[in-house]
Design an enzyme around this catalytic site. Structure first.
Site, PDB file in Angstrom:
ATOM      1  N   ALA A  80       2.194   6.342   3.693  1.00 52.48           N
ATOM      2  CA  ALA A  80       3.140   6.855   2.696  1.00 52.48           C
ATOM      3  C   ALA A  80       3.063   6.023   1.428  1.00 52.48           C
ATOM      4  O   ALA A  80       3.139   4.796   1.469  1.00 52.48           O
ATOM      5  CB  ALA A  80       4.561   6.822   3.257  1.00 52.48           C
ATOM      6  N   THR A 130      -6.402   1.070  -0.942  1.00 47.66           N
ATOM      7  CA  THR A 130      -7.413   1.663  -1.824  1.00 47.66           C
ATOM      8  C   THR A 130      -8.390   0.603  -2.324  1.00 47.66           C
ATOM      9  O   THR A 130      -8.034  -0.585  -2.412  1.00 47.66           O
ATOM     10  CB  THR A 130      -6.690   2.317  -3.030  1.00 47.66           C
ATOM     11  OG1 THR A 130      -7.640   2.629  -4.033  1.00 47.66           O
ATOM     12  CG2 THR A 130      -5.662   1.385  -3.654  1.00 47.66           C
ATOM     13  N   ASP A 131      -9.579   1.047  -2.744  1.00 48.87           N
ATOM     14  CA  ASP A 131     -10.532   0.114  -3.360  1.00 48.87           C
ATOM     15  C   ASP A 131     -10.091  -0.278  -4.769  1.00 48.87           C
ATOM     16  O   ASP A 131     -10.619  -1.235  -5.339  1.00 48.87           O
ATOM     17  CB  ASP A 131     -11.943   0.724  -3.395  1.00 48.87           C
ATOM     18  CG  ASP A 131     -12.050   2.018  -4.194  1.00 48.87           C
ATOM     19  OD1 ASP A 131     -11.004   2.565  -4.606  1.00 48.87           O
ATOM     20  OD2 ASP A 131     -13.186   2.490  -4.404  1.00 48.87           O
ATOM     21  N   GLU A 132      -9.109   0.445  -5.322  1.00 46.30           N
ATOM     22  CA  GLU A 132      -8.700   0.166  -6.706  1.00 46.30           C
ATOM     23  C   GLU A 132      -8.062  -1.218  -6.856  1.00 46.30           C
ATOM     24  O   GLU A 132      -7.949  -1.727  -7.967  1.00 46.30           O
ATOM     25  CB  GLU A 132      -7.751   1.267  -7.208  1.00 46.30           C
ATOM     26  CG  GLU A 132      -8.431   2.631  -7.175  1.00 46.30           C
ATOM     27  CD  GLU A 132      -7.639   3.742  -7.830  1.00 46.30           C
ATOM     28  OE1 GLU A 132      -6.878   3.462  -8.775  1.00 46.30           O
ATOM     29  OE2 GLU A 132      -7.783   4.885  -7.385  1.00 46.30           O
ATOM     30  N   TYR A 157      -0.412   1.756 -10.343  1.00 44.86           N
ATOM     31  CA  TYR A 157      -0.692   2.197  -8.968  1.00 44.86           C
ATOM     32  C   TYR A 157      -1.444   1.123  -8.198  1.00 44.86           C
ATOM     33  O   TYR A 157      -1.021   0.698  -7.117  1.00 44.86           O
ATOM     34  CB  TYR A 157      -1.505   3.506  -8.987  1.00 44.86           C
ATOM     35  CG  TYR A 157      -2.142   3.826  -7.649  1.00 44.86           C
ATOM     36  CD1 TYR A 157      -1.356   4.151  -6.540  1.00 44.86           C
ATOM     37  CD2 TYR A 157      -3.541   3.796  -7.476  1.00 44.86           C
ATOM     38  CE1 TYR A 157      -1.945   4.438  -5.304  1.00 44.86           C
ATOM     39  CE2 TYR A 157      -4.123   4.082  -6.251  1.00 44.86           C
ATOM     40  CZ  TYR A 157      -3.327   4.404  -5.167  1.00 44.86           C
ATOM     41  OH  TYR A 157      -3.907   4.685  -3.950  1.00 44.86           O
ATOM     42  N   LYS A 161      -0.330  -1.185  -4.939  1.00 51.43           N
ATOM     43  CA  LYS A 161      -1.043  -1.197  -3.651  1.00 51.43           C
ATOM     44  C   LYS A 161      -1.522  -2.618  -3.332  1.00 51.43           C
ATOM     45  O   LYS A 161      -1.462  -3.057  -2.179  1.00 51.43           O
ATOM     46  CB  LYS A 161      -2.234  -0.237  -3.686  1.00 51.43           C
ATOM     47  CG  LYS A 161      -1.868   1.234  -3.739  1.00 51.43           C
ATOM     48  CD  LYS A 161      -1.114   1.751  -2.517  1.00 51.43           C
ATOM     49  CE  LYS A 161      -1.950   1.796  -1.273  1.00 51.43           C
ATOM     50  NZ  LYS A 161      -1.215   2.462  -0.149  1.00 51.43           N
TER      51      LYS A 161
HETATM   52  N1  LIG Z   1      -6.397   9.835  -2.247  1.00 50.48           N
HETATM   53  C1  LIG Z   1      -7.312   8.866  -2.258  1.00 50.48           C
HETATM   54  O1  LIG Z   1      -8.414   9.054  -2.782  1.00 50.48           O
HETATM   55  C2  LIG Z   1      -7.008   7.531  -1.598  1.00 50.48           C
HETATM   56  C3  LIG Z   1      -8.039   6.601  -1.484  1.00 50.48           C
HETATM   57  C4  LIG Z   1      -7.780   5.381  -0.831  1.00 50.48           C
HETATM   58  C5  LIG Z   1      -6.523   5.123  -0.338  1.00 50.48           C
HETATM   59  N2  LIG Z   1      -5.522   6.030  -0.483  1.00 50.48           N
HETATM   60  C6  LIG Z   1      -4.211   5.707   0.101  1.00 50.48           C
HETATM   61  O2  LIG Z   1      -4.004   6.616   1.176  1.00 50.48           O
HETATM   62  C7  LIG Z   1      -2.616   6.912   1.304  1.00 50.48           C
HETATM   63  C8  LIG Z   1      -2.405   8.416   1.277  1.00 50.48           C
HETATM   64  O3  LIG Z   1      -2.921   8.933   0.052  1.00 50.48           O
HETATM   65  P1  LIG Z   1      -2.882  10.505  -0.249  1.00 50.48           P
HETATM   66  O4  LIG Z   1      -3.917  10.777  -1.259  1.00 50.48           O
HETATM   67  O5  LIG Z   1      -2.868  11.256   1.020  1.00 50.48           O
HETATM   68  O6  LIG Z   1      -1.455  10.620  -0.936  1.00 50.48           O
HETATM   69  P2  LIG Z   1      -0.517  11.882  -1.138  1.00 50.48           P
HETATM   70  O7  LIG Z   1       0.178  11.650  -2.436  1.00 50.48           O
HETATM   71  O8  LIG Z   1      -1.260  13.160  -0.912  1.00 50.48           O
HETATM   72  O9  LIG Z   1       0.536  11.777   0.054  1.00 50.48           O
HETATM   73  C9  LIG Z   1       1.493  10.759   0.113  1.00 50.48           C
HETATM   74  C10 LIG Z   1       2.529  11.146   1.176  1.00 50.48           C
HETATM   75  O10 LIG Z   1       3.481  10.070   1.241  1.00 50.48           O
HETATM   76  C11 LIG Z   1       4.786  10.624   1.234  1.00 50.48           C
HETATM   77  N3  LIG Z   1       5.697   9.658   0.610  1.00 50.48           N
HETATM   78  C12 LIG Z   1       5.688   9.240  -0.690  1.00 50.48           C
HETATM   79  N4  LIG Z   1       6.720   8.407  -0.914  1.00 50.48           N
HETATM   80  C13 LIG Z   1       7.387   8.292   0.269  1.00 50.48           C
HETATM   81  C14 LIG Z   1       8.529   7.560   0.693  1.00 50.48           C
HETATM   82  N5  LIG Z   1       9.224   6.794  -0.168  1.00 50.48           N
HETATM   83  N6  LIG Z   1       8.901   7.639   1.984  1.00 50.48           N
HETATM   84  C15 LIG Z   1       8.210   8.418   2.855  1.00 50.48           C
HETATM   85  N7  LIG Z   1       7.146   9.159   2.513  1.00 50.48           N
HETATM   86  C16 LIG Z   1       6.735   9.087   1.239  1.00 50.48           C
HETATM   87  C17 LIG Z   1       4.682  11.897   0.406  1.00 50.48           C
HETATM   88  O11 LIG Z   1       5.744  12.795   0.681  1.00 50.48           O
HETATM   89  C18 LIG Z   1       3.311  12.419   0.796  1.00 50.48           C
HETATM   90  O12 LIG Z   1       3.395  13.270   1.919  1.00 50.48           O
HETATM   91  C19 LIG Z   1      -1.920   6.174   0.168  1.00 50.48           C
HETATM   92  O13 LIG Z   1      -1.402   4.979   0.694  1.00 50.48           O
HETATM   93  C20 LIG Z   1      -3.039   5.895  -0.829  1.00 50.48           C
HETATM   94  O14 LIG Z   1      -2.766   4.734  -1.578  1.00 50.48           O
HETATM   95  C21 LIG Z   1      -5.741   7.231  -1.104  1.00 50.48           C
END
Ligand SMILES: NC(=O)c1ccc[n+]([C@@H]2O[C@H](COP(=O)([O-])OP(=O)(O)OC[C@H]3O[C@@H](n4cnc5c(N)ncnc54)[C@H](O)[C@@H]3O)[C@@H](O)[C@H]2O)c1
Length: 352
Positions: A80, A130-132, A157, A161
């Protein structure tokens, strides 16, 4: 084994929920259902008796304690987060509250539950990052993100993270909480919210709208199909070493312009326009402030220690993704009305 997955109604979290159930785990999906969430992402498993959904906010510690004590999870996968860099530029507060304070609450709730259960050996807290957090790489292809590289986040962001990663490590060193971290490159695939590059390009192309490319399109990203990411983090929670980080990436570096051209070429084949290529819609727009030049993951550790490798090439993955969007308009169409979708964000004063 029961896994508590946070953010399981989002893009990556829902892929994790679906895969974990397929592999025989019980899953508790904890999600606040923010603008980025979609319960349709997990509709295919909603009736599975091993699946439970709890609407809860990780900023609310009391509800986290309640959920730990109700389900007694064996493991936690924490996804999340607020995840969109452009939104973090316009409104960083949500990113600090959810990604930093929310992760702190998750760590404290997990620690309290784990200690009260007499520190079970099998308990794991996997933090998905994330790699960021590593910042921006030069274009020299020899240099890639390794796990021992210093953190250098440059957007609200990535800074939020990075902060959460430091907290997770500190809870391991200080309290012995059995944590594992993963840092992944850019994901793409089905169910990605239509504010991220690939779904924006696909859906704008289908609507005959401009395909926006930030700056000159030379920024390099390293793309991974979302189901390969879900597979990697399940492997990491099953076999990863405690306190260790694993970088996850598909070794698929390309510039944003090349990526958009690939999407256009596949769309030209699968869903041709009349007498024109989708590439004609490519439009260069002002750059994102602080736009990192290059991300590239060295995935040697997860490959050599855990035997992980991605299952699809970027061309195969993008074609599967485009086919999915072509076949699932009923999923994406309603999302276009959500707050901020279709609007240029992250340029300072709001929209452009
Ligand atoms: N998308 C990418 O390319 C990527 C790459 C590396 C890492 N990540 C990490 O992976 C994870 C998921 O990314 P994603 O792209 O699926 O994100 P997303 O935005 O699609 O989904 C995030 C989910 O978290 C929930 N959420 C947000 N705030 C919340 C809170 N306060 N309490 C409970 N739930 C909450 C949202 O409702 C949503 O369902 C994140 O931690 C992100 O940093 C993403």
């Amino acid at each position: 084994m029961r896994i508590l997955v946070t953010g399981g109604a989002g893009f990556i979290g829902s892929a994790v929920v679906r895969l974990a159930l397929e592999r025989g785990y019980g899953v508790i999906n904890l999600d606040a259902l923010t603008y980025a969430a979609c319960l349709e992402n997990v509709a295919s498993v909603a009736d599975n008796p091993s699946y439970h959904f709890e609407r809860a906010d990780i900023r609310d510690r009391t509800s986290l304690d309640h959920i730990f004590n109700k389900y007694h999870p064996d493991m936690v996968m924490h996804l999340a987060a607020e995840s969109h860099v452009d939104r973090s530029i316009d409104g960083p507060a949500d990113f600090i509250e959810t990604n930093v304070t929310g992760t702190f609450n998750m760590l404290e709730a997990a620690r309290s539950y784990w200690e009260s259960a007499d520190r079970p050996d099998r308990f794991r807290f996997l933090h998905v990052s994330t790699d960021e957090v590593y910042g921006s790489l030069p274009t020299n292809p020899q240099v890639k993100f390794t796990e021992d590289m210093a953190y250098d986040p440059r957007s609200p962001y990535s800074a939020s993270k990075a902060s959460s990663d430091h907290l997770v490590r500190a809870w391991h060193e200080t309290y012995g909480l059995p944590v594992i971290l993963t840092n992944c490159s850019n994901n793409y695939g089905p169910y990605q919210f239509p504010e991220k590059l690939i779904p924006v390009v696909i859906l704008n192309a289908l609507a005959g709208k401009p395909l926006p490319i930030y700056g000159d399109g030379s920024n390099i990203r390293d793309w991974l199909f979302v189901e390969d990411h879900a597979d990697a983090i399940l492997l990491a929670i099953e076999k990863g070493r405690l306190g260790r980080s694993y970088n996850i990436g598909g070794e698929n570096e390309c510039t944003n312009l090349e990526l958009v051209q690939t999407v256009c070429a596949i769309l030209d084949r699968l869903h041709p326009r009349k007498n024109a290529s989708y590439t004609d819609l490519i439009t260069f727009v002002s750059d994102r402030p602080g736009h990192d030049v290059r991300y590239a993951i060295d995935p040697s550790r997860i490959r050599n220690e855990l035997g992980w490798q991605p299952s699809v090439t970027v061309e195969e993955g993008i074609e599967r993704t485009i086919r999915w969007y072509l076949e699932n308009e009923s999923w994406w169409r309603p999302l276009l009305d959500r707050r901020g979708v279709g609007v240029r964000l992250g340029v300072g004063e709001g929209s452009e």
